[in-house]
Design a protein around this motif. Structure first.
Motif, PDB file in Angstrom:
ATOM      1  N   SER A  88      -5.182  -5.934  -6.904  1.00  0.00           N
ATOM      2  CA  SER A  88      -6.033  -6.642  -5.948  1.00  0.00           C
ATOM      3  C   SER A  88      -7.168  -7.357  -6.666  1.00  0.00           C
ATOM      4  CB  SER A  88      -6.609  -5.670  -4.921  1.00  0.00           C
ATOM      5  OG  SER A  88      -5.586  -5.101  -4.163  1.00  0.00           O
ATOM      6  N   ASN A  89      -7.795  -6.678  -7.620  1.00  0.00           N
ATOM      7  CA  ASN A  89      -8.881  -7.259  -8.397  1.00  0.00           C
ATOM      8  C   ASN A  89      -8.371  -8.450  -9.199  1.00  0.00           C
ATOM      9  OD1 ASN A  89     -11.191  -7.787  -9.847  1.00  0.00           O
ATOM     10  ND2 ASN A  89     -11.172  -5.886 -10.995  1.00  0.00           N
ATOM     11  N   PHE A  90      -7.220  -8.294  -9.808  1.00  0.00           N
ATOM     12  CA  PHE A  90      -6.637  -9.359 -10.622  1.00  0.00           C
ATOM     13  C   PHE A  90      -6.317 -10.584  -9.772  1.00  0.00           C
ATOM     14  CE2 PHE A  90      -3.249 -11.436 -13.007  1.00  0.00           C
ATOM     15  CZ  PHE A  90      -3.871 -11.558 -14.241  1.00  0.00           C
ATOM     16  N   ILE A  91      -5.726 -10.359  -8.619  1.00  0.00           N
ATOM     17  CA  ILE A  91      -5.368 -11.458  -7.719  1.00  0.00           C
ATOM     18  C   ILE A  91      -6.627 -12.172  -7.233  1.00  0.00           C
ATOM     19  CG2 ILE A  91      -4.416 -11.991  -5.435  1.00  0.00           C
ATOM     20  CD1 ILE A  91      -2.288  -9.819  -6.072  1.00  0.00           C
ATOM     21  N   GLU A  92      -7.657 -11.403  -6.935  1.00  0.00           N
ATOM     22  CA  GLU A  92      -8.929 -11.997  -6.500  1.00  0.00           C
ATOM     23  C   GLU A  92      -9.501 -12.907  -7.590  1.00  0.00           C
ATOM     24  OE1 GLU A  92     -13.424 -10.518  -5.477  1.00  0.00           O
ATOM     25  OE2 GLU A  92     -11.760  -9.225  -4.852  1.00  0.00           O
ATOM     26  N   LYS A  93      -9.425 -12.467  -8.845  1.00  0.00           N
ATOM     27  CA  LYS A  93      -9.921 -13.291  -9.947  1.00  0.00           C
ATOM     28  C   LYS A  93      -9.124 -14.581 -10.074  1.00  0.00           C
ATOM     29  CE  LYS A  93     -12.058  -9.775 -12.774  1.00  0.00           C
ATOM     30  NZ  LYS A  93     -12.135  -9.145 -14.083  1.00  0.00           N
ATOM     31  N   ILE A  94      -7.827 -14.496  -9.918  1.00  0.00           N
ATOM     32  CA  ILE A  94      -6.975 -15.688  -9.993  1.00  0.00           C
ATOM     33  C   ILE A  94      -7.331 -16.658  -8.867  1.00  0.00           C
ATOM     34  CG2 ILE A  94      -4.610 -16.537  -9.712  1.00  0.00           C
ATOM     35  CD1 ILE A  94      -3.701 -14.010 -11.209  1.00  0.00           C
ATOM     36  N   GLN A  95      -7.526 -16.132  -7.660  1.00  0.00           N
ATOM     37  CA  GLN A  95      -7.877 -16.988  -6.529  1.00  0.00           C
ATOM     38  C   GLN A  95      -9.230 -17.663  -6.758  1.00  0.00           C
ATOM     39  OE1 GLN A  95      -7.457 -14.071  -3.436  1.00  0.00           O
ATOM     40  NE2 GLN A  95      -5.337 -14.639  -3.012  1.00  0.00           N
ATOM     41  N   ASN A  96     -10.187 -16.932  -7.326  1.00  0.00           N
ATOM     42  CA  ASN A  96     -11.492 -17.523  -7.631  1.00  0.00           C
ATOM     43  C   ASN A  96     -11.366 -18.644  -8.654  1.00  0.00           C
ATOM     44  OD1 ASN A  96     -12.899 -15.896  -5.844  1.00  0.00           O
ATOM     45  ND2 ASN A  96     -13.377 -14.354  -7.383  1.00  0.00           N
ATOM     46  N   LEU A  97     -10.529 -18.437  -9.666  1.00  0.00           N
ATOM     47  CA  LEU A  97     -10.308 -19.485 -10.665  1.00  0.00           C
ATOM     48  C   LEU A  97      -9.671 -20.719 -10.046  1.00  0.00           C
ATOM     49  CD1 LEU A  97      -9.096 -17.389 -13.726  1.00  0.00           C
ATOM     50  CD2 LEU A  97     -11.239 -18.662 -13.520  1.00  0.00           C
ATOM     51  N   LYS A  98      -8.742 -20.512  -9.143  1.00  0.00           N
ATOM     52  CA  LYS A  98      -8.096 -21.644  -8.462  1.00  0.00           C
ATOM     53  C   LYS A  98      -9.107 -22.428  -7.649  1.00  0.00           C
ATOM     54  CE  LYS A  98      -3.391 -19.894  -8.185  1.00  0.00           C
ATOM     55  NZ  LYS A  98      -2.322 -19.447  -7.292  1.00  0.00           N
TER      56      LYS A  98
END
Length: 110
Positions: free
Chosen positions: A94-104
């Motif tokens: 969940s944390n990893f996916i959140e970081k990816i979404q923030n980068l996008k």
């Protein structure tokens, strides 16, 4: 051996790499790689470095099949919510996916 360690060992064998080779590719030390294989707690940064070096999704190390359309958390919860490793994996993913979404989101800023 943890699932991360098992998958790392399998990937090394499939790619014909030893710990020194993978250390050079990932920026980790050979002893870091050995520790991960033997189940020492792995950090998110280590998984990210290994994933990049091996050209795979970080979720692979967590035992998550990224080819399915079903949600990550839903797939993991099917296996049992009481498992402590499972909860750690869900939190990590969940944390990893959140970081990816923030980068996008950042990519779309002017």
């Amino acid at each position: 051996m943890s699932i991360v360690g098992e998958r790392l060992k399998d990937l090394k064998e499939k790619n014909g790499l030893d710990n020194n080779d993978l250390a050079l590719l990932s920026g980790l030390t050979p002893s870091d790689i050995l520790n991960i294989e033997y189940g020492v707690e792995v950090t998110q940064t280590q998984i990210e470095l290994l994933s990049k070096a091996l050209n795979i999704s970080p979720l692979y190390f967590l035992g998550i099949d990224t080819s399915s359309n079903q949600g990550i958390e839903a797939r993991m919860r099917v296996q049992g919510e009481d498992n402590i490793d499972l909860k750690k994996a869900i939190d990590f993913a969940s944390n990893f996916i959140e970081k990816i979404q923030n980068l996008k989101r950042l990519e779309h800023l002017p």
